[in-house]
Design a protein around this motif. Structure first.
Motif, PDB file in Angstrom:
ATOM      1  N   GLU A  26      82.938  19.331  11.545  1.00  0.00           N
ATOM      2  CA  GLU A  26      81.865  19.951  10.650  1.00  0.00           C
ATOM      3  C   GLU A  26      82.632  21.057   9.830  1.00  0.00           C
ATOM      4  O   GLU A  26      83.981  21.416   9.992  1.00  0.00           O
ATOM      5  CB  GLU A  26      81.046  20.821  11.260  1.00  0.00           C
ATOM      6  CG  GLU A  26      80.059  20.118  12.592  1.00  0.00           C
ATOM      7  CD  GLU A  26      79.187  21.064  13.459  1.00  0.00           C
ATOM      8  OE1 GLU A  26      79.207  22.229  13.008  1.00  0.00           O
ATOM      9  OE2 GLU A  26      78.641  20.418  13.983  1.00  0.00           O
ATOM     10  N   SER A  27      82.312  20.992   8.584  1.00  0.00           N
ATOM     11  CA  SER A  27      82.739  21.965   7.680  1.00  0.00           C
ATOM     12  C   SER A  27      81.840  23.290   7.218  1.00  0.00           C
ATOM     13  O   SER A  27      80.783  23.084   7.580  1.00  0.00           O
ATOM     14  CB  SER A  27      83.192  21.251   6.048  1.00  0.00           C
ATOM     15  OG  SER A  27      81.939  20.908   5.568  1.00  0.00           O
ATOM     16  N   GLU A  28      82.214  24.022   6.294  1.00  0.00           N
ATOM     17  CA  GLU A  28      81.739  25.153   5.971  1.00  0.00           C
ATOM     18  C   GLU A  28      80.311  24.816   5.053  1.00  0.00           C
ATOM     19  O   GLU A  28      79.477  25.518   4.820  1.00  0.00           O
ATOM     20  CB  GLU A  28      82.475  26.156   5.312  1.00  0.00           C
ATOM     21  CG  GLU A  28      83.710  26.743   6.321  1.00  0.00           C
ATOM     22  CD  GLU A  28      84.389  27.830   5.763  1.00  0.00           C
ATOM     23  OE1 GLU A  28      84.368  27.919   4.335  1.00  0.00           O
ATOM     24  OE2 GLU A  28      85.098  28.485   6.404  1.00  0.00           O
ATOM     25  N   VAL A  29      80.641  23.632   4.271  1.00  0.00           N
ATOM     26  CA  VAL A  29      79.669  23.038   3.597  1.00  0.00           C
ATOM     27  C   VAL A  29      78.538  22.199   4.324  1.00  0.00           C
ATOM     28  O   VAL A  29      79.043  21.155   4.701  1.00  0.00           O
ATOM     29  CB  VAL A  29      80.272  22.424   2.167  1.00  0.00           C
ATOM     30  CG1 VAL A  29      79.018  21.763   1.162  1.00  0.00           C
ATOM     31  CG2 VAL A  29      81.238  23.289   1.646  1.00  0.00           C
TER      32      VAL A  29
END
Length: 478
Positions: free
Chosen positions: A211-214
Motif C-alpha cells: 500500500e502507498s500513501e496515494v
C-alpha cells in the motif's frame, strides 16, 4: 541370615528380569500396544496398498517412556528431503541458541575489514525488523550528515566513518555456491538459493506490491534496490520467469507480476555485484570487496547479535532452504571461526548424534536438497524426542508446522480433528514424501513418529491421505 540373603537375591533377580523384559519389549516394538492395536496398525501401514507402490518406513515411539511402539522398515535408510532440517535445527539450537556472530572484523585507523559468518538477515526483505547487522554497518561506515532515511544507524558524533572491505575468500577457501548433490538446473526456481559467507537480501530477488500513501496507486517494493530495473517482459517467453544461470536479468511473461506477488527468485552472487548492491541500499557507505582468507579467531573481533525465534520459525514452518544452509554455516562460524559446513556436520555426526543413539547415516547439507542424505525413520524419531527434551515442548510446538495451522507446510494437512494433534516437519522431492514429528492423542499421550516414503511415481497427496489415516487413528485410539 541365610533367609535374608535368599530374599535379597530374589529381589535382584526380579529387578533384572523386569528390566530385561522392558528392553525386550522396546526391542521388538511391542511395548505399550495391545495385540489388537498392533494388528490395526499392521493393516494401516504394513498392508497399505498405496505404500506398497514405493518404499515406505514408519517408526512410532512413546515420548514419556522412550518405548518403541511400532516399526515398519524403521532401520532402512531413506532419502529424507527436508526432514534433514530437524538435524540442522538440533545443531543450530545446541551451538547457537539465540545468540550468533553476525560478522568478524578487524578495525584499522583508516578502514574496517570484515569476514562473513553466514549471518542470514542482512537486508533480508522478510526480516527487516530483526536484522541487526545493517544498523551496525551504517554506524561504522556512514557519516552523521549523510542524507539517508533515519538517523539511528549513522556513525555517532566523535566516531569517524571508515571505508569497509568485505572479504570473500577464494580458491580452496571459497564456499561452494551449492551443496553436495544439489541439482544445478534448479537455479531458476524459487526454492534453491546460493550459499554465501556474507549473504545479503536473502540472496534473492524479491518484489512485492504494498500500500502507498496515494489511494489506488500501489507501491512496488523491490529488493535489492535495482531489482525492478533488471526485470523485462517478453510475450513469447514459455516459462513464467526465466534468467540465465550466471546473469541477474529476469524475463517474465506480460501480466505475470501483479498476480504473483511476492515474487522470489534466486540470484547469482559475485563479490563485486553484492557489494555494489549493498552500497546502493545504504547511500553513503563506501564498501568494496576483498579476497583475504579468514585470520585466526583470536585475531578477530566479533559483532554478536540476538538470533530470534522468528528465524527458526520461518526456517521450520516454511521449510526455508536458504535459512537452513545459512544457519549451519553460522553454527560453524560460532564454533570454529570459519563458516565451514562440512566441518560442523562432521562434528555433529561424530560427537552430538552418537550420544542420542544416532549413527550410521549420511548427512551432507542443511536443507535436504541433496539426495545424498540417507536417514532411517528410527533416527528421525530419536531426533524428534531429543528436540522435545532440549528445546522444550512448548517452544518446539510453536516452531514446528501444525496440522491445520494458520501457516506452514501442514496448513491443509492433518486438519480432521477438533484440535491440532500433529506437529511435524515435512520433506518432499520428486518421488520422496517424509514427515516426522509429534502426535498428541485424545488421552493426552505424546508420541514421536516418522513416516518416510521413497521411489514412488504417484502424487504425494495419496501418501498424505494414508498417513492422515494412520496418525488420525493414533490420535483417536492410543
Amino acid at each position: 541370615m541365610h533367609s535374608a540373603n535368599h530374599h535379597l537375591h530374589f529381589l535382584l533377580f526380579l529387578s533384572l528380569f523386569l528390566a530385561l523384559s522392558r528392553v525386550q519389549g522396546q526391542g521388538d516394538g511391542r511395548a505399550g500396544l495391545s495385540t489388537s492395536e498392533r494388528e490395526k496398525l499392521s493393516r494401516l501401514v504394513d498392508q497399505n496398498t498405496v505404500f506398497e507402490q514405493g518404499i515406505s518406513g514408519f517408526s512410532l515411539y512413546d515420548v514419556s517412556t522412550s518405548a518403541r511402539l511400532y516399526d515398519y522398515n524403521a532401520d532402512r535408510l531413506f532419502v529424507p528431503a527436508s526432514n534433514v532440517k530437524l538435524f540442522t535445527f538440533y545443531v543450530a539450537n545446541r551451538v547457537l541458541g539465540n545468540r550468533a556472530p553476525a560478522v568478524f572484523y578487524q578495525n584499522y585507523l583508516d578502514h574496517l575489514e570484515l569476514w562473513g559468518t553466514g549471518y542470514p538477515l542482512t537486508l533480508h526483505p522478510q526480516f527487516l525488523a530483526d536484522d541487526l547487522l545493517t544498523p551496525w554497518l551504517r554506524q561504522k561506515g556512514i557519516a552523521p550528515n549523510t542524507n539517508v532515511l533515519g538517523t539511528s544507524g549513522r556513525a555517532p558524533l566523535g566516531e569517524t566513518p571508515k571505508p569497509i572491505i568485505i572479504h570473500y575468500p577464494t580458491g580452496q577457501d571459497q564456499l561452494p555456491r551449492y551443496g553436495a548433490g544439489w541439482s544445478w538446473d534448479d537455479y531458476n526456481g524459487g526454492y534453491v538459493f546460493e550459499r554465501s559467507t556474507f549473504p545479503m537480501f536473502g540472496n534473492r530477488l524479491y518484489v512485492e506490491q504494498q500500500e502507498s500513501e496515494v489511494p489506488g496507486v500501489p507501491f512496488v517494493y523491490s529488493s535489492p534496490p535495482n531489482a525492478l530495473s533488471q526485470i523485462t517482459q517478453d510475450a513469447d517467453q514459455r516459462p513464467r520467469t526465466w534468467r540465465r544461470e550466471f546473469d541477474n536479468g529476469f524475463v517474465v511473461r506480460p501480466g505475470y507480476l501483479p498476480n504473483s506477488y511476492p515474487l522470489q527468485r534466486s540470484l547469482t552472487l559475485s563479490p563485486v555485484w553484492m557489494v555494489s548492491e549493498l552500497n546502493a541500499a545504504l547511500p553513503g557507505l563506501n564498501a568494496s570487496p576483498g579476497y583475504q582468507p579468514y585470520p585466526p579467531r583470536a585475531d578477530l573481533n566479533t559483532f554478536e547479535v540476538t538470533l530470534p525465534d522468528t528465524v527458526y520459525r520461518r526456517f521450520l514452518q516454511n521449510s526455508d532452504n536458504y535459512l537452513a544452509e545459512q544457519l549451519l554455516l553460522l553454527a560453524a562460524a560460532q564454533r570454529y571461526g570459519v563458516p565451514d559446513e562440512e566441518r560442523i556436520i562432521d562434528y555433529a555426526r561424530d560427537t552430538l548424534f552418537p550420544a542420542l543413539g544416532i549413527s550410521d547415516f549420511r548427512w551432507v547439507d542443511g536443507s535436504g536438497l541433496s539426495r545424498y542424505n540417507l536417514v532411517t525413520p528410527r533416527q528421525l524419531t530419536r531426533i524428534v524426542m531429543a528436540l522435545d527434551q532440549e528445546v522444550g515442548r512448548e517452544r518446539l510446538l510453536d516452531l514446528l508446522p501444525s496440522g491445520g495451522g494458520d501457516n506452514g507446510t501442514l496448513k491443509r494437512r492433518f486438519d480432521g480433528a477438533s484440535e491440532p494433534y500433529v506437529w511435524a516437519k515435512t520433506g518432499s522431492l520428486s518421488g520422496v514424501a517424509c514427515i516426522s514429528g509429534l502426535v498428541k492423542t485424545k488421552r493426552g499421550r505424546w508420541l514421536a513418529f516418522s513416516f518416510m516414503h521413497n521411489n514412488f511415481v504417484q502424487s504425494s497427496l495419496r501418501y498424505y491421505i494414508e498417513m492422515e489415516k494412520v496418525l488420525g487413528w493414533c490420535y483417536e485410539e492410543l
